[in-house]
Enzyme design. Structure first.
Site, mmCIF file in Angstrom:
data_model
loop_
_atom_site.group_PDB
_atom_site.id
_atom_site.type_symbol
_atom_site.label_atom_id
_atom_site.label_comp_id
_atom_site.label_asym_id
_atom_site.label_seq_id
_atom_site.Cartn_x
_atom_site.Cartn_y
_atom_site.Cartn_z
ATOM 1 C CG LEU A 1 -24.541 -22.680 -14.945
ATOM 2 C CD1 LEU A 1 -24.220 -21.247 -15.363
ATOM 3 C CD2 LEU A 1 -23.408 -23.614 -15.355
ATOM 4 N N GLY A 2 -26.286 -23.569 -10.773
ATOM 5 C CA GLY A 2 -26.331 -23.460 -9.320
ATOM 6 C C GLY A 2 -27.732 -23.122 -8.858
ATOM 7 C CD GLU B 1 -19.362 -10.459 -17.650
ATOM 8 O OE1 GLU B 1 -18.626 -10.675 -18.622
ATOM 9 O OE2 GLU B 1 -19.101 -9.623 -16.765
ATOM 10 C CG ASP C 1 -23.522 -13.997 0.421
ATOM 11 O OD1 ASP C 1 -22.945 -14.457 1.423
ATOM 12 O OD2 ASP C 1 -24.247 -14.689 -0.317
#
Length: 326
Positions: free
Chosen positions: A73-74, A150, A196
């Site tokens: 996903l990243g 989640e 962030d």
């Protein structure tokens, strides 16, 4: 770190003054990592609280026996995030892997267990509040820390949500921005500073419109005194850090929220292309924006930190309350 299918997105983050590289070698797929170390399950609701994996002490089963790991996903300076499915009930989850040698700060959970600070902070803020991603379980392996989080089935990080629409209407932006403010206030009430806040770290549940604050890898305990070490994304750092080398938690958060709101309603960062912010900068905003929206962005992006609103001020702002002034 965004939850976006197969995308390597975001900007370099800084932890204690050092830029962390985004590209990291992946020696093992998560499916090959045996769970040999400590394991913990965070309290609170998950995708299905009744079937949540219970605390396991020393877990012996392999990760792939509990989760089916899917696509990346990243990836960021602190780890990689994968889509996964919990086999016990089919619930979608995200699995974040952080190399142990990138964990700079450790602390203790309420039960005395030593854990990375990111997990300790998440444990404080992710229980019973929908605006922060829920930590379902964490695992300590010989070379990695693994977090199970989640993942709404249909979701998109706010950066891609904005890009898909070029920019957001003020009505949509207001609904999402209010939720981010609620999440920040919730974290503050628990003594946690995210550090962030940016579109990549806000997840939008496309089915419900719920915004969730994610990625506490740069987080810290909230303090009244100034911070003299920066952690976060440099292009969201306030001018007092750039020019003076220190910042206060709330004022820096308000600055990043101003950039966030600008990105929502304008579709771009107000200080893009690495342009240095001068003390006499003039912020140009589209005339299509309401005066209330323009005023709020400019207020949050006040050069002097004492001129910015407090977090509570924002909740009473006319634009946030959808009040049109004469």
């Amino acid at each position: 770190m965004p939850y976006e299918h197969g995308m390597l997105v975001g900007q370099p983050r800084v932890e204690d003054g050092q830029i962390q590289p985004y590209h990291m070698s992946m020696n093992k797929n998560l499916q090959e990592l045996a769970v040999e170390g400590r394991s913990g399950a965070a309290p609170g609701p998950g995708p299905s609280a009744d079937s949540r994996v219970p605390p396991a002490g020393k877990a012996q089963e392999a990760l792939q026996q509990r989760y089916r790991v899917g696509s990346l996903l990243g990836r960021g300076g602190f780890g990689s995030v994968f889509a996964a499915t919990r086999l016990s009930d089919g619930a979608p989850v995200a699995i974040k892997r952080v190399p142990r040698n990138r964990v700079r700060h450790w602390d203790e959970l309420p039960d005395g267990t030593s854990a990375p600070l990111e997990i300790v902070l998440l444990d404080k803020v992710s229980t019973g509040f929908p605006g922060v991603v829920q930590l379902l379980e964490w695992l300590e392996l010989p070379n990695n820390i693994v977090m199970v989080l989640e993942r709404p089935e249909r979701s998109q990080d706010l950066l891609h949500f904005i890009q898909a629409r070029r920019f957001l209407s003020e009505e949509v932006a207001r609904q999402l921005f209010r939720q981010v403010l609620e999440a920040v206030r919730h974290c503050t009430s628990r003594g946690v500073l995210h550090r962030d806040i940016k579109p990549e770290n806000i997840l939008v549940d496309l089915a419900t419109g719920q915004a969730k604050l994610i990625d506490f890898g740069c987080g810290a305990y909230l303090q009244d005194t100034a911070y003299t070490h920066f952690a976060g994304t440099l292009s969201y750092s306030p001018p007092e850090w750039t020019h003076l080398g220190w910042y206060h938690g709330e004022a820096a958060t308000i600055w990043s929220l101003g950039i966030l709101l600008h990105q929502m309603v304008c579709g771009q960062h107000p200080f893009r292309r690495g342009r240095k912010i001068s003390w006499d900068h003039q912020l140009s905003l589209p005339q299509r924006l309401s005066p209330e929206c323009q005023d709020l962005i400019r207020w949050c992006l006040s050069m002097h930190f004492l001129d910015r609103p407090s977090l509570e001020d924002l909740f009473y702002d006319p634009w946030i309350q959808d009040i049109h002034l004469p």
